[in-house]
Design an enzyme around this catalytic site. Structure first.
Site, short mmCIF file in Angstrom:
data_model
loop_
_atom_site.label_atom_id
_atom_site.label_comp_id
_atom_site.label_asym_id
_atom_site.label_seq_id
_atom_site.Cartn_x
_atom_site.Cartn_y
_atom_site.Cartn_z
N ALA A 1 0.76 -1.27 -0.19
CA ALA A 1 -0.09 0.03 -0.08
C ALA A 1 1.03 1.19 -0.15
O ALA A 1 2.13 1.63 0.57
CB ALA A 1 -1.12 0.22 1.38
N CYS B 1 13.07 4.37 1.39
CA CYS B 1 13.19 5.43 0.53
C CYS B 1 13.65 6.10 2.16
O CYS B 1 13.21 7.02 2.76
CB CYS B 1 11.50 5.90 0.53
SG CYS B 1 10.49 6.11 2.35
N1 SAM Z 1 5.41 -0.14 -1.69
C1 SAM Z 1 4.38 1.36 -1.69
C2 SAM Z 1 4.33 2.20 -2.66
O1 SAM Z 1 4.89 1.74 -3.89
O2 SAM Z 1 3.09 2.59 -2.95
C3 SAM Z 1 4.69 1.95 -0.04
C4 SAM Z 1 4.99 1.08 0.81
S1 SAM Z 1 5.56 1.31 2.71
C5 SAM Z 1 6.90 1.88 1.69
C6 SAM Z 1 5.48 -0.02 3.19
C7 SAM Z 1 4.24 -0.25 3.78
O3 SAM Z 1 4.33 -1.41 4.75
C8 SAM Z 1 2.89 0.15 4.31
O4 SAM Z 1 2.16 0.13 3.93
C9 SAM Z 1 2.65 -0.40 6.10
O5 SAM Z 1 1.29 -0.19 5.74
C10 SAM Z 1 3.74 -2.04 5.73
N2 SAM Z 1 3.98 -2.62 6.76
C11 SAM Z 1 3.60 -2.27 7.70
N3 SAM Z 1 4.83 -2.47 8.89
C12 SAM Z 1 4.54 -3.80 8.22
C13 SAM Z 1 5.18 -5.26 9.36
N4 SAM Z 1 5.08 -4.88 10.25
N5 SAM Z 1 5.30 -6.04 7.78
C14 SAM Z 1 4.29 -6.05 7.22
N6 SAM Z 1 4.43 -4.58 5.57
C15 SAM Z 1 4.35 -3.60 7.29
#
Ligand code: SAM
Length: 457
Positions: free
Chosen positions: A115, A234
């Site tokens: 997301a 990022c």
């Molecule tokens: N890939 C996405 C994009 O290009 O739009 C952005 C991803 S963002 C950098 C990281 C995502 O990892 C967030 O949506 C967050 O909710 C999720 N996240 C947070 N904690 C997590 C966990 N413990 N395991 C997996 N995902 C997690």
């Protein structure tokens, strides 16, 4: 000018040495705006004046363009139709990794932290024929946004799941490429998001590093032998970047996997493993890190025999009138929702749904409640909707915006018929003529809210 945490300034100064001045100067400039076009939903260039040259292309992404200004994207119907996705330019480099590792063969790809959907919409445009893209997000409200963005993008090869990565690990060996765009301390977003700078701290960076290491074993488990893990963040923090990638290589006995390129300004990471850093004083984009590993061996995935069969579902005549015989797709029924999914993936996705929450798959065609068929919004936005079987009505900008606000719009339509509302030939959704009015079927949870009159777009 953003206020930077002193500990961050000290670390980056140590890291960049002579270049630190140029880096901090770049952080004081406005962040570049960029967007990526949907190759399956062409938008006429005159409809995107903000993307026109001289600003030009993002060098490493064929569909990526810089914008001269930041228009009010929410007021552009083409955005809601999935004609493009607003995405930071550096992160579009993920496409280079996908091109290299997918290599033209049908594949299953897992985007573990997906997301709001930037990497997934990018990857869907690069998938070889016959492939499947599973976009997972653990946080439920964020998974809903991911679903919205993927439905708008319109591909029938996407699946959206909402689950803890550990639950996906039970699909051992199932994916040819796994993308871990990890949650991180977000230093690369300071310029775009002042909150990221305010919330930053060394404790946060350490906690992120721990979390990244907790995610990676599940990602690795999901990989097929010979498959590729693409790891990105990022942030500029080597502790969350190079050190995590090196930790994973040691932990999993992985092979290095390079992403060759000849673009200027991309900085090699500080590691024996091939990886890259993106700095705003050297490339036109935000902070970004990417590296990849290859899984040498392991057991390939095989579907349990008892799950290899999918129930047969017949399409009702009202659905067939819209999608034809849907050759090459397998119909499914989820509650009262009728959908289709590319046949080679039907059994795998059914199996996936037994492990993790399945929010979306293939194309939802419609609802069958009370013996009546009502086409779904996702069907309108499908990039392969056969337009021959559909009555469509092109509308102007003010009407398109009224439609997206879920207000009443008016035109003549035969009573009882479903009509596809289009703007610059891009489908926005359905209306149905009832009596002397049109019922607006735009999803209420996606309704566009706007206080001011349309500008720019
Ligand atoms: N890939 C996405 C994009 O290009 O739009 C952005 C991803 S963002 C950098 C990281 C995502 O990892 C967030 O949506 C967050 O909710 C999720 N996240 C947070 N904690 C997590 C966990 N413990 N395991 C997996 N995902 C997690």
């Amino acid at each position: 000018m953003i206020s930077l945490p002193p500990a961050f300034v000290r670390r980056v100064t140590g890291l960049l040495k002579d270049e630190a001045g140029a880096f901090f100067e770049a952080l004081g400039q406005p962040a570049p705006v960029s967007a990526r076009l949907n190759p399956r939903k062409p938008v006429p260039r005159e409809a995107l004046p903000f993307l026109d040259p001289p600003d030009g292309r993002v060098p490493w992404c064929e569909q990526g363009f810089y914008a001269r200004e930041r228009p009010v994207f929410t007021l552009d119907p083409a955005l809601h139709a999935g004609g493009y996705y607003v995405q930071e330019a550096s992160s579009m480099f993920v496409g280079q990794a996908l091109r290299r590792f997918l290599d033209g063969r049908p594949a299953r790809v897992l985007d573990l932290c997906a997301a709001p959907g930037g990497k997934s919409t990018l990857g869907l445009g690069l998938l070889p024929g016959g492939s499947l893209w599973v976009a997972n997000e653990v946080i439920r409200p964020r998974a809903a946004v991911l679903k919205e963005n993927l439905v708008k993008w319109g591909s029938d090869r996407a699946v959206v799941t909402c689950g803890d990565p550990a639950r996906l690990a039970s699909l051992a060996g199932a994916f040819d490429v796994v993308l871990v765009d990890a949650p991180c301390s977000g230093e690369g977003m300071f310029r775009k998001d002042a909150r990221a700078a305010r919330e930053w701290g060394e404790a946060l960076a350490r906690a992120c590093e721990e979390r990244q290491k907790r995610l990676l074993p599940a990602a690795w488990e999901c990989l097929a032998p010979g498959g590729y893990l693409v790891y990105s963040t990022c942030t500029y923090n080597p502790g969350e970047n190079e050190r995590v990638l090196e930790w994973a290589a040691r932990q999993f006995h992985a092979d290095p996997a390079g992403i060759p390129h000849d673009f200027a300004g991309i900085t090699p990471g500080d590691s024996p493993l091939p990886c890259y850093r993106f700095y705003p004083h050297k490339t036109r984009g935000e902070g970004f890190f990417i590296g990849a590993l290859r899984k040498r061996d392991g057991l390939p995935f095989s579907l349990p025999a008892r799950e290899a069969r999918v129930p047969r579902v017949a399409l009702p005549p009202a659905a067939r009138a819209l999608v034809g015989e849907a050759g090459g797709y397998t119909p499914y029924l989820a509650g009262e929702t009728l959908g289709i999914i590319p046949s080679p993936h039907a059994a795998f996705v059914q199996h996936l749904g037994s492990r993790v929450g399945l929010l979306y798959r293939g194309v939802e065609i419609g609802e069958t409640a009370g013996g009546k068929f009502r086409p779904s919004h996702a069907l309108a936005l499908w990039d392969a909707l056969p337009r021959e079987g559909t009555r469509a009505r092109e509308v102007d900008l003010p009407t398109a915006l009224r439609y997206l606000r879920k207000e009443e719009i008016r035109f003549d339509a035969p009573p009882g018929e479903w009509v596809l509302v289009t703007y610059r030939s891009l489908a926005l959704g359905w209306v149905k003529a009832v009596g002397n009015r049109l019922n607006n079927y735009y999803p209420k949870e996606w309704r566009v809210r706007m206080d001011d009159a349309p500008r720019v777009v």
